[in-house]
Design a protein around this motif. Structure first.
Motif, mmCIF file in Angstrom:
data_model
loop_
_atom_site.group_PDB
_atom_site.id
_atom_site.type_symbol
_atom_site.label_atom_id
_atom_site.label_comp_id
_atom_site.label_asym_id
_atom_site.label_seq_id
_atom_site.Cartn_x
_atom_site.Cartn_y
_atom_site.Cartn_z
ATOM 1 N N TYR A 591 68.708 -31.794 91.693
ATOM 2 C CA TYR A 591 68.458 -31.823 90.279
ATOM 3 C C TYR A 591 68.731 -30.507 89.738
ATOM 4 C CZ TYR A 591 64.114 -29.459 90.657
ATOM 5 O OH TYR A 591 62.865 -28.559 90.881
ATOM 6 N N LEU A 592 69.310 -30.605 88.571
ATOM 7 C CA LEU A 592 69.784 -29.229 87.841
ATOM 8 C C LEU A 592 69.419 -29.236 86.489
ATOM 9 C CD1 LEU A 592 73.364 -28.384 89.163
ATOM 10 C CD2 LEU A 592 71.322 -27.131 89.556
ATOM 11 N N PHE A 593 68.940 -28.203 85.785
ATOM 12 C CA PHE A 593 68.666 -28.338 84.270
ATOM 13 C C PHE A 593 70.155 -27.893 83.818
ATOM 14 C CE2 PHE A 593 64.599 -27.677 85.716
ATOM 15 C CZ PHE A 593 63.905 -28.257 84.620
ATOM 16 N N HIS A 594 70.403 -28.028 82.502
ATOM 17 C CA HIS A 594 71.440 -27.865 81.723
ATOM 18 C C HIS A 594 72.070 -26.579 82.014
ATOM 19 C CE1 HIS A 594 74.964 -28.197 78.879
ATOM 20 N NE2 HIS A 594 74.376 -27.261 78.214
ATOM 21 N N THR A 595 71.169 -25.479 81.784
ATOM 22 C CA THR A 595 71.373 -24.004 81.844
ATOM 23 C C THR A 595 71.190 -23.808 83.409
ATOM 24 O OG1 THR A 595 70.757 -23.758 79.829
ATOM 25 C CG2 THR A 595 71.108 -21.905 80.928
ATOM 26 N N GLN A 596 72.131 -23.086 84.101
ATOM 27 C CA GLN A 596 71.945 -22.450 85.377
ATOM 28 C C GLN A 596 70.906 -21.650 85.696
ATOM 29 O OE1 GLN A 596 73.381 -23.735 88.199
ATOM 30 N NE2 GLN A 596 71.798 -22.531 89.343
ATOM 31 N N GLN A 597 70.836 -20.873 84.442
ATOM 32 C CA GLN A 597 69.766 -19.763 84.506
ATOM 33 C C GLN A 597 68.326 -20.237 84.575
ATOM 34 O OE1 GLN A 597 70.055 -16.930 81.266
ATOM 35 N NE2 GLN A 597 68.605 -15.785 82.041
ATOM 36 N N MET A 598 68.270 -21.230 83.592
ATOM 37 C CA MET A 598 67.058 -21.935 83.772
ATOM 38 C C MET A 598 66.831 -22.550 85.020
ATOM 39 S SD MET A 598 65.596 -25.019 81.305
ATOM 40 C CE MET A 598 65.748 -23.951 79.621
ATOM 41 N N THR A 599 67.548 -23.120 85.752
ATOM 42 C CA THR A 599 67.528 -23.855 86.902
ATOM 43 C C THR A 599 67.028 -22.855 88.040
ATOM 44 O OG1 THR A 599 69.094 -25.520 86.503
ATOM 45 C CG2 THR A 599 68.656 -25.205 88.707
ATOM 46 N N ASP A 600 67.816 -21.539 87.978
ATOM 47 C CA ASP A 600 67.365 -20.567 89.014
ATOM 48 C C ASP A 600 65.697 -20.039 88.525
ATOM 49 O OD1 ASP A 600 69.702 -20.562 89.675
ATOM 50 O OD2 ASP A 600 70.662 -18.969 88.636
ATOM 51 N N ARG A 601 65.353 -19.872 87.418
ATOM 52 C CA ARG A 601 64.239 -19.596 87.177
ATOM 53 C C ARG A 601 63.174 -20.407 87.646
ATOM 54 N NH1 ARG A 601 65.027 -18.722 82.063
ATOM 55 N NH2 ARG A 601 63.761 -20.381 81.166
ATOM 56 N N ILE A 602 63.379 -21.717 87.098
ATOM 57 C CA ILE A 602 62.417 -22.786 87.703
ATOM 58 C C ILE A 602 62.246 -22.954 89.122
ATOM 59 C CG2 ILE A 602 62.102 -25.238 87.370
ATOM 60 C CD1 ILE A 602 61.703 -23.898 84.889
ATOM 61 N N GLY A 603 63.539 -22.562 89.571
ATOM 62 C CA GLY A 603 63.538 -22.487 91.294
ATOM 63 C C GLY A 603 62.403 -21.502 91.749
ATOM 64 N N GLU A 604 62.547 -20.341 91.032
ATOM 65 C CA GLU A 604 61.487 -19.321 91.229
ATOM 66 C C GLU A 604 60.207 -19.613 91.179
ATOM 67 O OE1 GLU A 604 62.635 -15.802 89.420
ATOM 68 O OE2 GLU A 604 64.818 -15.744 90.080
ATOM 69 N N ASN A 605 60.014 -20.218 89.860
ATOM 70 C CA ASN A 605 58.559 -20.579 89.708
ATOM 71 C C ASN A 605 58.000 -21.729 90.621
ATOM 72 O OD1 ASN A 605 58.266 -18.877 87.545
ATOM 73 N ND2 ASN A 605 59.037 -20.362 85.985
ATOM 74 N N LEU A 606 58.871 -22.646 91.072
ATOM 75 C CA LEU A 606 58.501 -23.371 92.047
ATOM 76 C C LEU A 606 58.327 -22.961 93.349
ATOM 77 C CD1 LEU A 606 60.841 -26.479 91.150
ATOM 78 C CD2 LEU A 606 58.421 -26.270 90.717
ATOM 79 N N ALA A 607 58.990 -22.114 93.621
ATOM 80 C CA ALA A 607 58.932 -21.511 94.872
ATOM 81 C C ALA A 607 57.665 -20.653 94.918
ATOM 82 C CB ALA A 607 60.017 -20.325 95.205
ATOM 83 N N LEU A 608 57.234 -19.910 93.793
ATOM 84 C CA LEU A 608 56.014 -19.046 93.708
ATOM 85 C C LEU A 608 54.611 -20.112 93.607
ATOM 86 C CD1 LEU A 608 54.839 -16.300 93.436
ATOM 87 C CD2 LEU A 608 55.027 -16.855 90.741
ATOM 88 N N GLU A 609 55.034 -21.174 93.065
ATOM 89 C CA GLU A 609 53.705 -22.206 93.038
ATOM 90 C C GLU A 609 53.541 -22.852 94.497
ATOM 91 O OE1 GLU A 609 53.104 -26.743 91.585
ATOM 92 O OE2 GLU A 609 54.586 -25.718 90.453
#
Length: 873
Positions: A591-609
């Motif tokens: 899955y991808l968010f419309h903004t790549q930067q958001m996808t990257d940030r979300i990915g970081e948060n999920l990894a942290l979670e």
């Protein structure tokens, strides 16, 4: 007198006869006269019917008395006047006795004319009376004959209402014999409750020619029937009543009234058919019209459910809603529930009528029906495309309600409802195909877009976030080509079921062959959206599908767009979600968010979670303690427990990096419970070492306080420690005020456990003095933002001073946090602050360092060797 009189004179002397004639002439009478002196002549003259006889009392052989006898023997009422020379009282009395009209002396004939006129007038009156009497007798006979022949009942009473006369028809009506009635009063034919009204009505008849009214008449056997009575006064002493039995007329009127009600229902429902938008409205309004317009006691409509083999009531109106729940509504006649009239109407495809519910063996609930005023019932089948799809049931309050005329109208009514139902179903099918996917039953692209417009408008009004995800099934065309169209359709149906089960029907759509869309309103952070998508993909595509006996592993990709960041309206949001999906299919991302930067940030948060979850399992969290010192002595009075994450990969992670994520994911519940237990165990350990163990303040998050088992969690934790537990809870001011009443109840329960409570960050929220006085708290902590600026801003200084004074007036202790400079400490001491906390005294330190600090300040004799067994706890 008009005509000439014919006068017969009985006189033996002609001269005397002339004198009598002259006397008559002198009175002005016109007449013709004849003289006779013998009986034979007299009798012969009577044949000519003279108007008057003037008889001499002493005619030889045939005097006046003889003439009187002869006249009466012939039955004649002709006046006879006796004329004599002398007449004694006895003879005069005898003359009158034998019928003489008058008597005169010969020397006093001047009164003769007057006597004749009076005698003739009396005769005329007698004749009139006889004629009247004859007429009356004939009239009475005719009246008796007429009243006996009359089809109506007739009676005559006196002024007191006692019967004087009755005809046969009346006696048949009331059930009494003739002689019995003549001994009774008319009041006996009134019902007991109406007899008082009779006494008022009888006097009114004297002032009116007649009265016409209706009432219920009572028979001898006590039963009643409706009559129309016309009563009039025959005289001052008698009254006549004419009674007509109007039972049939009343029945006709009632039938017409019933028919009019059914016509009105038919008309009302026909008007409803034009405006009804769906089946529910049709059924609901049809029942309402039947009750309110048709005056039926109860109306209900049920649909036939073939799978469950029963009739399911969908709409009803009127009395006895609870009665519907009791009814046998099954369709299987082999079971008791299927033997009711509703099941029979469906099976036999015809109306079921029960016009006497109390005694009809087919009615299973006759007792309950009578209690609710139901006496007649009809159940009409509703047929669409030659199949019974439902029933319409109507209950009437009168027995025998549903006759042939009513049934013709009601069957027409059922036909109209069936027609409307068929029409609505066809329209709904057309509308369904316009807005729904016929294969999966989900909303199609058109309906999803309309819903998305509404969601976006609501999100804009609420200033909330909205997420749209477009999900594409990987390799669907290959599966379709390999297994066939039928298998592909079955796979899509199963995928749709899983997605709908996860997201809900109104949030889901099939927007193209192998593509689905999901909308989620009022979402939190981007991380939350990512978790939801991951959960959706796991639940919907994690387990294999079984299609035509083949197990298929299916995967999918998703593109996500957020409102308002990725689009200000529904069109932009949907377009950007599809663009994100296209990029995900190109890059191979799940899955991808419309903004790549958001996808990257979300990915970081999920990894942290994920790391946080592992940290909880591996016990990587630790507690650091920051001392609170007495303002006057600078001795440690307490400590605040602060959660730290000692990550093997990331090192000591700052609290602001992971605490918000703990709250967002809900992990704060487990970590918070752990922190509370750890603080309790540390406090017990210090006491076991003989140290002067300070009370430990543990912060409570909003997520924790909102839990129903919050108090139980606290109680379970302090059971591990010493008594008293030595634990304080710190709760932010804004959190306490969220649900003040519920929070007061929880905090009071915690206080009873021996746990003290402090309001943290005081001054930044919106609590009132009224509520503050009610809160079961012992301490206020002034927020560090006020302590940092108070030396620079006199207004802040005044606020801090006010808080301290107010707290002391409420008998609360005051702690100032964020004390980093000596000048701040001196001012706080002058203002009377009880405790201080900040870098001026100590930064947060691990439990081991605090233990050493406590050991240095503890008296030597109070220390003892640690209990290794307890330490391990």
């Amino acid at each position: 007198m008009g005509e000439r009189l014919r006068v017969l004179i009985l006189e033996d002397r002609p001269s005397d006869a002339e004198l009598v004639a002259d006397a008559l002439r002198q009175s002005g009478l016109e007449f013709d006269w004849t003289r006779v002196d013998r009986k034979s002549e007299y009798l012969a003259a009577l044949e000519d019917k003279p108007d008057v006889v003037l008889a001499d009392f002493k005619v030889p052989g045939f005097g006046a008395l003889d003439a009187l006898d002869a006249t009466r023997e012939q039955g004649s009422d002709m006046p006879v006047i006796v004329i004599t020379s002398s007449l004694g009282d006895e003879i005069a009395a005898e003359c009158i006795k034998r019928g003489a009209s008058d008597y005169l002396l010969k020397d006093r004939l001047s009164r003769l004319g007057t006597a004749v006129v009076q005698a003739l007038e009396r005769k005329r009156l007698r004749e009139g009376a006889r004629r009247a009497e004859k007429t009356l007798r004939e009239s009475e006979a005719k009246y008796q004959e007429l009243i006996e022949q009359a089809s109506d009942g007739i009676f005559v009473t006196d002024n007191q209402g006692n019967f004087l006369l009755t005809n046969t028809r009346y006696r048949e009506m009331v059930g009494y014999a003739k002689d019995d009635l003549l001994r009774l009063n008319v009041a006996l034919t009134y019902r007991e409750e109406e007899r008082g009204d009779l006494a008022r009505r009888i006097p009114q008849l004297r002032d009116a020619k007649s009265r016409l009214f209706e009432r219920m008449m009572r028979r001898k056997d006590g039963t009643s029937f409706p009559v129309e009575i016309s009563v009039c006064a025959l005289s001052n002493e008698t009254h006549q009543g004419i009674v007509r039995d109007i039972t049939e007329r009343k029945g006709t009127e009632e039938r017409i009234k019933r028919l009019n009600r059914v016509y009105a229902v038919l008309s009302g429902i026909n008007a409803l058919l034009v405006r009804a938008r769906d089946r529910d409205e049709l059924f609901r309004e049809a029942c309402r019209i039947a009750v309110e317009t048709g005056k039926f006691r109860l109306a209900w409509i049920g649909a036939v459910e073939r799978e469950s083999m029963r009739v399911k009531p969908l709409a009803w109106h009127g009395a006895g809603e609870d009665y519907i729940r009791l009814m046998p509504l099954g369709l299987n006649e082999e079971k008791p529930e299927g033997r009711g009239l509703a099941g029979r109407a469906v099976r036999e495809r015809k109306a079921m009528v029960a016009n006497d519910m109390a005694n009809d063996p087919r009615v299973a609930l006759s007792k309950e029906a009578l209690e609710r005023g139901f006496h007649s019932l009809v159940i009409l089948p509703l047929t669409v495309s030659d199949e019974v799809v439902g029933v319409l049931a109507l209950y009437a309050e009168s027995p025998g309600f549903f006759d042939d005329e009513e049934m013709r109208l009601l069957e027409e009514l059922a036909g109209d409802v069936s027609f409307a139902l068929d029409h609505i179903e066809k329209e709904e099918k057309i509308e369904y195909l316009a807005y729904y996917d016929s294969l999966t039953g989900l909303a199609n692209r058109t309906l999803f877009h309309e819903r998305l417009v509404q969601y976006a408008s609501a999100a804009q009004s609420d200033q909330s976030k909205l997420a749209v995800a477009v999900v594409d099934v990987d390799r669907f065309r290959t599966i379709n080509d390999t297994l066939g169209r039928q298998a592909g359709d079955e796979l899509l149906r199963q995928i749709a079921e899983r997605i709908e089960r996860y997201a809900g029907p109104i949030r889901t759509a099939r927007i193209s062959t192998d593509r689905f869309a999901i909308v989620r309103a009022d979402v939190g952070s981007e991380s939350e959206v990512a978790r939801l998508i991951e959960q959706c993909l796991a639940e919907c595509f994690g387990l294999p599908y079984v299609v035509s006996g083949t197990e298929l592993r299916v995967s999918a990709k998703a593109g996500i767009a957020l409102f308002p960041n990725d689009g200000p309206d529904a069109d932009a949001l949907f377009r950007n979600a599809e663009a994100a999906l296209k990029k995900a299919k190109t890059t191979g991302e799940r899955y991808l968010f419309h903004t790549q930067q958001m996808t990257d940030r979300i990915g970081e948060n999920l990894a942290l979670e994920n790391k946080l979850r592992q940290a909880l399992e591996k016990e990587e969290f630790v507690l650091h303690y920051q001392p609170k010192v007495d303002t006057a002595t600078r001795r440690i009075d307490g400590v605040e427990a602060l959660i730290r994450w000692q990550s093997p990969d990331l090192g000591l992670v700052p609290p602001m990096k992971f605490i918000p994520l703990l709250e967002e994911t809900g992990l704060i519940l487990e970590v918070g419970a752990w922190a509370l237990r750890r603080a309790v165990l540390d406090h017990r350990h210090w006491k076991d070492l003989g140290l002067s163990a300070p009370s430990i303040a543990v912060n409570v998050s909003a997520v924790q306080l909102r839990q129903r088992d919050f108090v139980a969690t606290i109680e379970d934790a302090i059971k591990l420690g010493s008594v008293p537990p030595g634990i304080d809870l710190e709760i932010t001011e804004s959190l306490v005020m969220e649900d003040i009443d519920a929070n007061i109840e929880k905090l009071e329960a915690v206080r009873l456990l021996g746990v003290s409570i402090a309001v943290d960050d005081f001054g930044t929220g919106y609590s009132s003095l009224g509520y503050l006085a009610k809160l079961p708290v012992q301490t206020l902590k002034i927020d560090r933002s006020f302590i940092i600026t108070m030396l620079k801003d006199p207004n802040v200084m005044m606020l801090v001073s006010t808080i301290i004074s107010m707290a002391h007036s409420l008998r609360l202790k005051v702690i100032a946090e964020g004390v980093d400079a000596e000048g701040q400490a001196k001012v706080l001491k002058r203002l009377g602050c009880d405790q201080m906390q900040g870098f001026l005294f100590s930064k947060p330190i691990p439990a081991g360092q605090l233990e050493k600090l406590l050991a240095r300040i503890a008296p030597p004799h109070s220390r003892k060797a640690p209990d290794r067994q307890r330490r391990r706890s």
